[in-house]
Scaffold this active site. Structure first.
Site, mmCIF file in Angstrom:
data_model
loop_
_atom_site.group_PDB
_atom_site.id
_atom_site.type_symbol
_atom_site.label_atom_id
_atom_site.label_comp_id
_atom_site.label_asym_id
_atom_site.label_seq_id
_atom_site.Cartn_x
_atom_site.Cartn_y
_atom_site.Cartn_z
ATOM 1 N N CYS A 87 0.966 -0.530 0.206
ATOM 2 C CA CYS A 87 -0.072 0.176 0.044
ATOM 3 C C CYS A 87 1.089 0.756 -0.173
ATOM 4 O O CYS A 87 1.426 1.314 -0.397
ATOM 5 C CB CYS A 87 -0.648 -0.494 1.830
ATOM 6 N N HIS A 195 -3.288 -5.680 1.444
ATOM 7 C CA HIS A 195 -2.809 -5.550 2.432
ATOM 8 C C HIS A 195 -3.250 -7.014 3.386
ATOM 9 O O HIS A 195 -3.698 -7.465 4.333
ATOM 10 C CB HIS A 195 -3.433 -5.040 3.506
ATOM 11 N N GLU A 197 -0.942 -8.673 5.515
ATOM 12 C CA GLU A 197 -1.314 -8.939 6.598
ATOM 13 C C GLU A 197 -2.178 -8.735 7.176
ATOM 14 O O GLU A 197 -2.211 -8.673 8.827
ATOM 15 C CB GLU A 197 -0.198 -7.713 6.784
#
Lengths: 227, 91
Positions: A87, A195, A197
């Site tokens: 990002c 994302h 994570e």
């Protein structure tokens, strides 16, 4: 030995702990690297996480690329070390010239926060090593400037050199050629808007991010640490 | 030669032709609400002003161009126009 992964923290970064947590749960020895650091000795891989580095002033990533750590990041990447920008981290890598293209405002000036399907297009990059091409992953995106763009020559090169790493199944932001992630010529630097994570536990809706982060751990384990 | 003069610089940054400008398009779509339907080709950009110490016009322009090209504009999607004038002179 667990791969040592540095998560670079700029003023305004806000996804660093998620990244450390997700990488740690997969077995990495992950810790934070302050943007003022000039040495990355001992790291096997780097992650530039999401957020708003330096407040996103001017353009996302435009100021961050002048942070002291970026010279070391460029040297680490040039030595073949795995570097992943997520990002805002992707935006920083494009501004720094470590990845081609740019991220502009989303189509329709729409901030997009949603879980989307992304398709793995290449299984031979720092973030997708060993992942089957065609694998579809459910991963959140959360951005205003995620609309990937580049000139037609660059796009042709990215295609010819198989450097489009991830594509959106259903384009959420206007990105050219549905691009969600690209890599550099050496395939060791990867940037993506989704994302992974935030998709690292069934508790938060998806574990698909672990497919990508796990690949990064494998790459990091195989990489010779850049001095 | 040591810098001896102050110059005022204006840098205008606009998206390149062919790069979608959703801000400009949105502003343009809002204009009919003002009763104005003849306004077209709206483009949104940024304007920067700063002062620079330089030996002469050419030196000031060269320095300002570095600022514009390396920081203020992203050449992948933006172009910049740099204007330099002696400080204190009319804009």
């Amino acid at each position: 030995m667990a791969p040592h992964i540095g998560v670079v923290l700029f003023p305004g970064t806000n996804c660093e702990h998620d990244a450390v947590e997700a990488l740690g749960r997969l077995g990495a020895d992950a810790d934070l690297v302050w943007h003022g650091s000039t040495s990355l000795e001992g790291y096997d891989a780097l992650v530039l996480p999401g957020g708003f580095a330096h407040g996103d002033y001017l353009r996302p990533g435009a100021i961050a690329r002048f942070s002291p750590v970026m010279e070391a990041v460029a040297a680490f990447a040039a030595a073949g070390g795995p570097v992943v920008g997520i990002c805002n981290g992707f935006q920083v890598l494009t501004e720094a010239g470590l990845l081609p293209g740019a991220l502009q405002k989303n189509r329709g000036l729409r901030f997009v926060c949603a879980t989307v399907a992304v398709r793995v297009e290449r299984g031979d990059t720092a973030l997708t090593d060993g992942v089957a091409v065609g694998t579809t992953l459910s991963i959140p995106i959360n951005h205003f400037e995620g609309n990937y763009t580049c000139d037609t020559e660059t796009l042709a090169r990215l295609r010819d050199e198989d450097r489009v790493v991830l594509r959106y199944v259903d384009n959420p932001n206007g990105s050219i050629d549905d691009i969600a992630g690209v890599c550099n010529e050496g395939r060791n630097v990867v940037g993506l808007m989704p994302h992974p994570e935030r998709a690292a536990s069934a508790l938060v809706g998806s574990e698909d991010g672990n497919v990508l982060l796990g690949a990064l751990l494998r790459t990091a384990g195989a990489a010779t640490p850049a001095a | 030669m040591a810098p001896s003069q102050q110059f005022s610089v204006q840098v205008e940054v606009l998206l390149r032709d062919g790069i979608a400008d959703p801000q400009g398009a949105t502003i343009e779509r809002a204009l009919p609400a003002l009763g104005l339907d003849g306004v077209t080709a709206v483009r949104a950009g940024k304007s920067f002003r700063f002062d620079i110490a330089a030996s002469d016009d050419a030196d000031a322009l060269a320095q300002a161009t570095v600022v514009a090209d390396r920081l203020l504009a992203n050449p992948v999607i933006e172009e910049s126009v740099v204007t330099v004038r002696p400080a204190g002179s009319p804009a």
